[in-house]
Design an enzyme around this catalytic site. Structure first.
Site, short mmCIF file in Angstrom:
data_model
loop_
_atom_site.label_atom_id
_atom_site.label_comp_id
_atom_site.label_asym_id
_atom_site.label_seq_id
_atom_site.Cartn_x
_atom_site.Cartn_y
_atom_site.Cartn_z
N PHE A 63 0.36 -0.89 0.16
CA PHE A 63 0.15 -0.31 0.45
C PHE A 63 0.81 1.55 0.49
O PHE A 63 1.65 1.74 -0.21
CB PHE A 63 -1.09 0.33 1.87
CG PHE A 63 -1.82 -0.86 0.94
CD1 PHE A 63 -3.27 -0.85 0.47
CD2 PHE A 63 -1.84 -2.30 1.27
CE1 PHE A 63 -3.53 -1.52 -0.19
CE2 PHE A 63 -2.48 -3.54 1.57
CZ PHE A 63 -3.86 -2.82 0.30
N SER A 64 0.76 2.25 0.35
CA SER A 64 1.56 3.72 1.03
C SER A 64 2.64 3.26 0.52
O SER A 64 3.44 4.72 0.85
CB SER A 64 0.60 4.80 2.18
OG SER A 64 -0.71 5.14 1.25
N THR A 65 3.45 2.05 1.65
CA THR A 65 4.99 2.14 2.17
C THR A 65 5.37 2.88 0.90
O THR A 65 6.80 3.18 0.60
CB THR A 65 4.91 1.08 2.38
OG1 THR A 65 3.95 0.95 3.98
CG2 THR A 65 6.24 0.80 2.93
#
Length: 397
Positions: A63-65
């Protein structure tokens, strides 16, 4: 349950990780670099519903990593003199200069202050996210939600296409290739992908289902959307800092739940969300940043560029996430570790994954998992491991 190695000085990190694996469904991995040395490299739990074990090379979607990796690619170009943070985006992407965006700079994009956080109102369904050209064309036509640079709103999904298209226009190569050739290959990383090459898909840890319980009831999505919209209108009228409509617009295009668990997600490049990483590869990339742009004999960035990357761009209340994120150029503050790590920066993701570095300690930490829970910016597991890693690094110094 847990395999791998950990330096004795970081034994508390290992102990905490073992406890987390015992009480959490699914699987995970954690890695820590200190002073250029891989001091923690652990993995455990299960990688799929059949109960197969998590392996050393398992890659879940993080995801946003992913945004931190996308931002690092942009900084590599800036360090080479190919990209100017303060240049208008339209310098590199002429079609972007529409609907009041002529003055939007690369810095605005990287620091979530370009006013382009909206997505649900831009596309009809999340399946459109799988088409790169369609998405960048849609965003090029979009009008900012506010005057760029005056406010901050987490570009939860749009960030990837905005930053990625800038990289593509500068290099002539798609972002996933730049990450592969200009970051992963020089550092010798075997688990840093945007999407997943067909020959590596046997390594993927499928995500736990992300649907809300109510989604199992026929018609419930319609009810949920109606409730969220109504609540959002009420909060807007009350001038509340919490605006659910804005959050949903940025985070949840229609059909998002189906797209992120479909096999198609591995064919696409969605650089704000569909990075597939090992903890070891993520920690190594951030170890390069923690080391002033160098890891081992490989230098990817100058010390000056790394200093610029870590400088705080704004401390405003984020319009989407509500709390101040202390945005850097593509990274945020390390959440939950206290004031001892004010120079640390990185990016966390939904589901619990995340990675960060602290150049003052030459320390980096990364965790990946496939649980599919937590907040849009990580959960308590990574915070707990991060605190232990900081304490161990300070004790070892």
């Amino acid at each position: 349950m847990v395999e791998g190695t950990a330096h004795e000085a970081f034994g508390e990190v290992a102990g905490l990780f073992e406890e987390q694996i015992e009480r959490t469904d699914g699987g995970a991995a954690v890695a820590v670099f200190h002073e250029g040395e891989l001091v923690v490299d652990l993995w455990g739990g299960t990688r799929d519903h059949e109960g197969n074990p998590w392996r050393r090379d398992t890659v879940p979607m993080c995801f946003s990593t992913t945004k931190g990796v996308a931002a690092t690619a942009a900084h590599v170009l800036a360090d080479r003199g190919l990209l100017d943070y303060d240049a208008p985006v339209a310098t590199y992407w002429p079609e972007f200069a529409q609907n009041g965006k002529e003055g939007v700079t690369v810095r605005h994009v990287l620091s979530h202050s370009s006013g382009l956080h909206r997505l649900r109102s831009v596309i009809e369904t999340a399946h459109e996210m799988l088409d790169w050209d369609h998405m960048v064309d849609a965003l090029a036509k979009e009008r900012p939600a506010y005057e760029p640079g005056t406010k901050t709103g987490y570009h939860a999904l749009t960030y990837g296409w905005l930053a990625g298209e800038i990289v593509r226009r500068v290099t002539g190569r798609p972002l996933d290739e730049v990450v592969r050739d200009d970051i992963a290959a020089p550092l010798g990383l075997d688990g840093l992908y945007l999407g997943v090459p067909a020959e590596e898909r046997h390594r993927v840890a499928p995500l736990e289902p992300l649907r809300l319980l109510a989604d199992r009831v026929p018609g419930s999505r319609f009810v949920r959307d109606a409730v969220v919209a109504g609540l959002g209108r009420g909060l807007s009228l009350a001038r509340s800092p919490v605006n659910t409509r804005r959050m949903v617009n940025a985070l949840l295009p229609r059909g998002m739940e189906d797209v992120i668990v479909s096999p198609e997600i591995m064919d696409a490049s969605i650089p704000a969300a569909n990075g597939f990483f090992t903890a070891r590869s993520l920690a190594a990339m951030y170890a390069m940043l923690a080391g002033g742009g160098q890891l081992g004999d490989v230098r990817l960035l100058s010390e000056k560029t790394v200093e610029l990357m870590g400088e705080e761009e704004n401390n405003r209340r984020d319009l989407v996430l509500v709390m101040p994120m202390r945005w850097r150029l593509g990274y945020h503050r390390v959440i939950g570790v206290g004031r001892s790590a004010t120079e640390a920066f990185g990016h966390f993701g939904f589901g619990g994954s995340g990675a960060w570095c602290d150049p003052t300690r030459d320390l980096s930490v990364a965790m990946v998992c496939n649980r599919g829970g937590g907040t849009p910016v990580g959960d308590a597991r990574l915070v707990t491991l991060s605190r232990a890693a900081l304490a161990a690094a300070d004790a070892r110094a």
